[in-house]
Design an enzyme around this catalytic site. Structure first.
Site, PDB file in Angstrom:
ATOM      1  N   ASP A  53    -108.955   1.360  13.216  1.00 30.33           N
ATOM      2  CA  ASP A  53    -109.506   2.181  14.297  1.00 30.33           C
ATOM      3  C   ASP A  53    -108.792   3.528  14.389  1.00 30.33           C
ATOM      4  O   ASP A  53    -107.576   3.589  14.585  1.00 30.33           O
ATOM      5  CB  ASP A  53    -109.398   1.452  15.636  1.00 30.33           C
ATOM      6  CG  ASP A  53    -110.357   0.281  15.727  1.00 30.33           C
ATOM      7  OD1 ASP A  53    -111.574   0.519  15.719  1.00 30.33           O
ATOM      8  OD2 ASP A  53    -109.886  -0.874  15.790  1.00 30.33           O
TER       9      ASP A  53
ATOM     10  N   ASP B 105    -104.335   1.439   8.667  1.00 31.01           N
ATOM     11  CA  ASP B 105    -104.830   1.071   9.989  1.00 31.01           C
ATOM     12  C   ASP B 105    -106.353   1.238   9.934  1.00 31.01           C
ATOM     13  O   ASP B 105    -106.885   1.910   9.043  1.00 31.01           O
ATOM     14  CB  ASP B 105    -104.221   2.004  11.036  1.00 31.01           C
ATOM     15  CG  ASP B 105    -104.882   1.884  12.389  1.00 31.01           C
ATOM     16  OD1 ASP B 105    -104.899   0.777  12.949  1.00 31.01           O
ATOM     17  OD2 ASP B 105    -105.407   2.908  12.877  1.00 31.01           O
TER      18      ASP B 105
ATOM     19  N   ASP C 245    -102.856   6.529  12.679  1.00 31.80           N
ATOM     20  CA  ASP C 245    -103.344   7.624  13.511  1.00 31.80           C
ATOM     21  C   ASP C 245    -102.672   7.689  14.872  1.00 31.80           C
ATOM     22  O   ASP C 245    -102.869   8.640  15.615  1.00 31.80           O
ATOM     23  CB  ASP C 245    -104.853   7.483  13.740  1.00 31.80           C
ATOM     24  CG  ASP C 245    -105.173   6.316  14.664  1.00 31.80           C
ATOM     25  OD1 ASP C 245    -104.747   5.170  14.358  1.00 31.80           O
ATOM     26  OD2 ASP C 245    -105.812   6.528  15.705  1.00 31.80           O
TER      27      ASP C 245
END
Length: 226
Positions: free
Chosen positions: A10, A8, A167
């Site tokens: 961001d 991922d 995240d």
């Protein structure tokens, strides 16, 4: 055997999630309010969150807000903060190790390609990624699995042959739905989320905590090298 790692962007490679919260939180602070993190976090990793901060701020203040003006201010502040942000600890080292292990490296992000490319180039890590899949490539972003499935396809691997690094809950759910093992690396905006209950394979505090091979060993899927 694991043949690829898919990250991922961001919040995982660059903590733009903290940047975004701080940027919009500043708008709340101007009116004497605090942006509720748990509600804001519902939108991390996806689009179309049930929480609308513009509506919430207007309700809290009782004022009529110019949504477009607020959005422009938020986006400008977010960009300024993101441009100054540093890669999360261990990112370069993990990418280098993945390369040395012969793993293919991909990226799957709910953000648009221009945003992702801008920051990958600025931080000097675009060269590591063989495939990028962003919101430009799909009809539905995370938690839908499409981004991860497309990234795996672009790398020429089956979903179960790739490990996803995430995240957020929305991102983790997307990888799980795609059939990938998931390593979660929470940031300050997502540490309150219950990743264990949502079936994360492994949760680590930082990519700098241990070598990539050790991470793969811990989830029982280390890539064997000749």
């Amino acid at each position: 055997m694991i043949k690829a790692v898919i990250f991922d962007f961001d919040g995982t490679l660059l903590d733009t999630e903290s940047c975004a919260y701080e940027a919009f939180g500043g708008l709340y602070a101007e009116h004497g309010h605090v942006l509720p993190l748990e509600q804001w976090a519902l939108g991390i990793g996806t689009h179309g969150s049930p929480f609308d901060p513009y509506v919430d701020l207007q309700a809290r203040t009782g004022l009529t807000m110019d949504r477009e003006a607020l959005k422009a201010r938020f986006e400008a502040e977010l960009l300024a903060k993101a441009d100054c942000a540093e890669l999360r600890p261990g990112v370069v080292e993990v990418l280098e190790e993945a390369k040395s292990l012969g793993l293919s490296i991909g990226l799957a992000s709910s953000a648009d390609r221009a945003w992702v490319e801008r920051h990958l180039e600025a931080k000097g890590i675009r060269k590591y990624f063989e495939a990028l899949r962003t919101s430009d490539d799909v009809e539905k972003v995370k938690p839908d699995p499409a981004l991860y499935l497309l990234a795996a396809e672009a790398l020429g691997v089956k979903p179960e042959e790739a490990v996803a690094f995430e995240d957020s809950l929305n991102g983790m759910k997307a990888a799980v739905a795609a059939g990938m093992p998931v390593v979660v690396v929470p940031n300050p905006m997502t540490r309150h989320m219950d990743f264990a209950a949502a079936r994360a394979d492994l949760i680590i505090e930082s990519l700098a905590d241990q070598p990539l091979r050790a991470v793969l060993d811990r989830i029982g899927t280390v890539a064997k090298q000749a």
